[in-house]
Design a protein around this motif. Structure first.
Motif, PDB file in Angstrom:
ATOM      1  N   GLN A   1       8.606  -6.269  -1.128  1.00  0.00           N
ATOM      2  CA  GLN A   1       7.523  -5.747  -0.287  1.00  0.00           C
ATOM      3  C   GLN A   1       8.136  -4.985   0.886  1.00  0.00           C
ATOM      4  N   THR A   2       7.632  -3.768   1.129  1.00  0.00           N
ATOM      5  CA  THR A   2       8.065  -3.033   2.316  1.00  0.00           C
ATOM      6  C   THR A   2       6.832  -2.467   3.017  1.00  0.00           C
ATOM      7  N   LYS A   3       7.065  -1.719   4.102  1.00  0.00           N
ATOM      8  CA  LYS A   3       5.935  -1.285   4.924  1.00  0.00           C
ATOM      9  C   LYS A   3       6.114   0.174   5.357  1.00  0.00           C
ATOM     10  N   TYR A   4       4.991   0.862   5.494  1.00  0.00           N
ATOM     11  CA  TYR A   4       4.987   2.136   6.194  1.00  0.00           C
ATOM     12  C   TYR A   4       4.710   1.837   7.656  1.00  0.00           C
ATOM     13  N   SER A   5       5.620   2.266   8.532  1.00  0.00           N
ATOM     14  CA  SER A   5       5.482   2.020   9.971  1.00  0.00           C
ATOM     15  C   SER A   5       5.187   3.344  10.685  1.00  0.00           C
TER      16      SER A   5
ATOM     17  N   SER B   1       2.917  16.330   8.343  1.00  0.00           N
ATOM     18  CA  SER B   1       1.553  15.795   8.382  1.00  0.00           C
ATOM     19  C   SER B   1       1.604  14.288   8.169  1.00  0.00           C
ATOM     20  N   LEU B   2       0.543  13.592   8.532  1.00  0.00           N
ATOM     21  CA  LEU B   2       0.517  12.135   8.392  1.00  0.00           C
ATOM     22  C   LEU B   2       0.693  11.723   6.933  1.00  0.00           C
ATOM     23  N   THR B   3       0.017  12.424   6.027  1.00  0.00           N
ATOM     24  CA  THR B   3       0.159  12.111   4.595  1.00  0.00           C
ATOM     25  C   THR B   3       1.606  12.261   4.153  1.00  0.00           C
ATOM     26  N   ASP B   4       2.241  13.346   4.577  1.00  0.00           N
ATOM     27  CA  ASP B   4       3.639  13.562   4.183  1.00  0.00           C
ATOM     28  C   ASP B   4       4.576  12.543   4.816  1.00  0.00           C
ATOM     29  N   ARG B   5       4.274  12.091   6.021  1.00  0.00           N
ATOM     30  CA  ARG B   5       5.111  11.050   6.633  1.00  0.00           C
ATOM     31  C   ARG B   5       5.109   9.776   5.778  1.00  0.00           C
ATOM     32  N   VAL B   6       3.915   9.386   5.350  1.00  0.00           N
ATOM     33  CA  VAL B   6       3.801   8.184   4.511  1.00  0.00           C
ATOM     34  C   VAL B   6       4.602   8.370   3.224  1.00  0.00           C
ATOM     35  N   ARG B   7       4.426   9.521   2.590  1.00  0.00           N
ATOM     36  CA  ARG B   7       5.131   9.774   1.323  1.00  0.00           C
ATOM     37  C   ARG B   7       6.645   9.816   1.523  1.00  0.00           C
ATOM     38  N   GLN B   8       7.092  10.460   2.586  1.00  0.00           N
ATOM     39  CA  GLN B   8       8.533  10.526   2.868  1.00  0.00           C
ATOM     40  C   GLN B   8       9.097   9.138   3.168  1.00  0.00           C
ATOM     41  N   SER B   9       8.324   8.336   3.880  1.00  0.00           N
ATOM     42  CA  SER B   9       8.753   6.973   4.185  1.00  0.00           C
ATOM     43  C   SER B   9       8.935   6.159   2.908  1.00  0.00           C
TER      44      SER B   9
END
Length: 562
Positions: free
Chosen positions: A510-514, A532-540
């Motif tokens: 289990q990991t997390k998007y911070s 963008s916020l969406t891309d940040r999540v995907r990159q993370s």
């Protein structure tokens, strides 16, 4: 729950609570975890101490066995000490898990399972294991498979051959045991076989249209197996034996390969190969190489010395059937029986130990609960690094059997006792005490502790390695370099898995998007802050996959609201 201990020091330092823990033979911190588990919470356990790891996992094992460690009255009192409102309604999970009566026999009669049977000591992908064999069990198949899984077996062998196997009984048995123990499909490894027309008996039923093409017969047989076994995929599919000619044999193999491509089957193999040359030819012709070879282990074949050597060279699992029945001349031998008695086990059990020691996975078809426990106990001991039979004893047993080249038999036990790996974050050497290898956790058990990795820095890889080797199968981390070292988690679990013979699906990560507010630029940020916020999540997430040495994440958490 996280910070389960740190947030509740008023309870952990309470005199009544500490005395209660001492009476139960555990630390107050461990009792806190027991309380959390009892009321339906999965705590994150971030201990860095090997002894605490073992202590914590031992209480998990006891709870999974159905033991009630704290009573409903104690749950209520602890809730009051914590200041939990509505404490009298806290769920008594332990009481629920102690009921082990299910309607699962083939004829619908009631089966009662002794709670002592619930051991759960097997991993579905361990290199050292016994596979439960289900041939000739008829109407008792469901009950026996249920008992085997509850005793600790996680590998099951069957076949699409109603003449000798009851696949539907296997499907009922494993599914009911999994429901009882809180296991998921991926916790059980199921192997079945395509059996040719020559191996069938029309009076017992045939799982395909005998007038269909050979390719369609294989496909129909597999579809029937999936239905019988209550599953959408098969872990291992074996060709039960070669066809009458090479053209048909290769056609069957190509159909098995296609079924793997389609995701219906995870691996393929062969059984009853008449000689080494036949296996070598099939191997050379195959696009997808056989992962398993299953043979009768007996004197007439010279104990498949060349085939077993080939399997070792090509990393193919060699499985043996009729391991006891074919070797009564050894099992009744006075020296062998005395040696078994000195080791505190039956001669039959010692035969399995010998097979495992020289790199064989035996099929174990016992119908006796006591023998199940005895057999699985020696597996546990061998997985812990214990050498039950010495290399000298291996050589002598090989001579008694009549195995040529006995002096070169692979001493697997000696190999598995070496547990030193270069895996620490800074490249330094980590030595693991063999006593740590417990493997008592299932990656999807309802009752478990999750290993927490926050604030472990450069020691993350070592600690995760030790945690997995101690028995943890659930790991929590985050894409937040400020507090977590995901790359260390990736190194640690992968090295432990390699050491223990586990696969990715045996570990739950289990990991997390911070969010940006939770990051520290001086520690690094796993995404472009201008994206963008969406891309940040995907990159993370992409960075997490890279760090964690995995192609998927079991559980992804939003670390907090935006």
């Amino acid at each position: 729950s996280f910070w389960t201990l740190g947030s509740n020091q008023h309870l952990i330092t309470n005199d009544w609570f500490r005395n209660n823990a001492a009476e139960k033979g555990m630390s107050a911190e461990c009792l806190m975890y027991v309380f959390a588990l009892t009321i339906g919470i999965t705590p994150l356990d971030g201990t860095k101490d090997d002894g605490h790891m073992r202590e914590d996992l031992e209480v998990v094992r006891r709870m999974k066995s159905g033991e009630t460690i704290i009573s409903s009255e104690e749950v209520a009192h602890i809730s009051e000490l914590l200041g939990i409102s509505g404490s009298s309604s806290e769920k008594d999970v332990a009481a629920e898990t102690s009921s082990l009566t299910k309607e699962i026999n083939d004829d619908g009669t009631k089966l009662t399972l002794d709670s002592e049977m619930i051991a759960n000591i097997e991993s579905p992908h361990s290199n050292i294991h016994l596979t439960y064999g289900t041939a000739w069990k008829g109407v008792n198949t469901a009950e026996l498979v249920y008992r085997a899984v509850c005793a600790g077996f996680r590998h099951i062998d069957t076949a699409g051959q109603p003449k000798h196997y009851n696949e539907a009984g296997v499907g009922i048995g494993w599914a009911q045991a999994a429901k009882q123990l809180g296991l998921k499909r991926e916790d059980i490894w199921i192997q079945t076989k395509y059996s040719s027309l020559d191996a069938q008996d029309v009076s017992k039923g045939i799982p395909y249209d005998v007038n269909a093409s050979l390719t369609d017969r294989v496909r129909q047989s597999v579809d029937k197996s999936l239905e019988n076994l209550n599953t959408v995929y098969i872990d291992s599919l074996i060709m039960h034996g070669p066809e009458n000619n090479w053209e048909d044999t290769i056609l069957v193999w190509k159909t098995l390969e296609a079924l793997m491509d389609e995701g219906k089957v995870r691996q393929i193999g062969v059984s009853n190969m008449p000689d080494f040359e036949s296996l070598e030819y099939l191997y050379d012709q195959a696009r997808i190489k056989p992962a398993v070879v299953q043979q009768r282990f007996h004197q007439d074949s010279g104990y498949d010395t060349k085939i077993r050597s080939f399997c070792t060279e090509k990393n193919i699992e060699y499985q043996s059937f009729w391991t006891l029945g074919s070797n009564q001349h050894l099992i009744t031998n006075d020296w062998f029986r005395n040696n078994a008695a000195e080791k505190g086990m039956s001669a039959e059990c010692l035969m399995y130990v010998f097979a495992l020691t020289i790199g064989i996975t035996p099929l174990d078809g016992t119908k006796d609960d006591g023998h199940m426990r005895e057999d699985l106990e020696v597996v546990r001991r061998m997985k812990s690094g214990e050498t039950i039979i010495s290399s000298e004893e291996v050589a002598h047993i090989s001579e008694l059997l009549g195995i040529s080249g006995s002096s070169s038999e692979k001493d697997v036990a000696a190999e598995t006792s070496s547990l030193t790996k270069e895996i620490n974050d800074d490249g330094t050497k980590l030595t693991l005490d063999s006593e740590m290898i417990a493997n008592i956790e299932s990656p999807h058990s309802n009752i478990h502790l999750t290993y927490g990795t926050a604030w472990k820095g450069v020691n993350t890889a070592e600690l995760v390695y030790r945690a997995v080797c101690a028995g943890f199968r659930h790991i929590d981390t985050a894409g937040q370099p400020k507090h977590y070292n995901e790359a260390g988690v990736g190194i640690g679990w992968a090295q432990a898995a390699k050491q223990l013979g586990l696969k990715r699906e045996d570990i739950w990560i289990q990991t997390k998007y911070s969010s940006l507010d939770a990051q520290d630029v001086s520690k690094g940020i796993p995404y472009d802050v201008n994206a963008s916020l969406t891309d940040r999540v995907r990159q993370s997430v992409d960075k997490s996959l890279e760090n964690l040495n995995t192609v998927y994440i079991d559980s992804l958490i939003m670390h907090g609201p935006e």
